[in-house]
Design an enzyme around this catalytic site. Sequence first.
Site, short mmCIF file in Angstrom:
data_model
loop_
_atom_site.label_atom_id
_atom_site.label_comp_id
_atom_site.label_asym_id
_atom_site.label_seq_id
_atom_site.Cartn_x
_atom_site.Cartn_y
_atom_site.Cartn_z
N LYS A 212 45.62 38.75 26.07
CA LYS A 212 44.17 38.86 25.57
C LYS A 212 44.10 39.57 24.26
O LYS A 212 45.12 39.82 23.49
CB LYS A 212 43.81 40.11 26.81
CG LYS A 212 43.71 39.36 28.01
CD LYS A 212 42.73 40.15 28.87
CE LYS A 212 42.09 39.36 29.98
NZ LYS A 212 41.47 40.10 31.00
N ARG A 246 48.39 38.41 36.38
CA ARG A 246 47.83 37.36 36.09
C ARG A 246 48.46 36.68 34.39
O ARG A 246 48.06 37.35 33.53
CB ARG A 246 46.21 37.39 36.02
CG ARG A 246 45.49 36.22 35.98
CD ARG A 246 44.12 36.44 36.17
NE ARG A 246 43.27 35.24 36.37
CZ ARG A 246 42.54 34.58 34.98
NH1 ARG A 246 42.77 35.14 33.79
NH2 ARG A 246 42.07 33.54 35.19
#
Length: 281
Positions: A212, A246
Amino acid sequence: MDFDRQVALMAIVNRTPDSFYDAGSTFALEAAVAAALAAVDAGADWVDIGGAPFAPGREVGVTEELDRVVPVIERVHAASDVVISVDTFRPEVAAAAITAGAAVVNDTTGLQNTELADVVARSGAHLVITHSLAKPRTTYPRPQYRDVVAEVADFLWEKAALAMELGIGADKIIIDPGHDLNKNTLHSLELTRRFHEIAALGFPALAAVSNKDFIGETLNQEKQQRTDGSLAAAVMCILNGARIVRMHDVAAANSAVRFTEATLGFRPPAYLRHNIEDVNE
């Protein structure tokens, strides 16, 4: 899964042409199925399949989203007993995905559509409730929080209570603080450092940190360079109570997750030889 003794490694398969990380490499049906099964072989306990990105962009219609996710779920379910989740906020897509073999609905909108809870409750599936403030595919400029962790925790508690009021059992709820979703890098770093406050709500907590922007901005790295930072963030979250992570690079994450499980006493080492025998090999 016994989250008192296990950390679930969730793989990501995006059947979208504009995925932020893989840029459509798993958009084709065969590529998506192959990626999911390869992730299982690499150690994934769980595969999250999505057909409509959350990030700003063109809206994906219901029919288009169904066409993207349902065939993948059917094929993966037929070939493996891996846990499958569908990344969607639409009740129609959730219902079809559950029929096809998904056991979890991963809602990145924080249950903005309460009809989704009805689908989950009737099916007996699990629900991931994620903190996010914007509507899907829209921008949310300059997010402001007085205390990001406290406010995210309050949001998740309220949404979990709503889900239970709508018929979903407490044992079917998973929470995700939503790293980077309507948060800047400082907010996401704070969530990582204080993840134990999210886990303290009492529901299994998911950390979706892989590749991210908060990792890229912290380390000055482009998307394809963020694996090491992603692993560090995942391990920090696990040590602070995350029980699902994840991740994109499943093979690398599998080593990090399993080592962390062993350190926490969740699993024994694969073998013991060093300073065990009379002769140290």
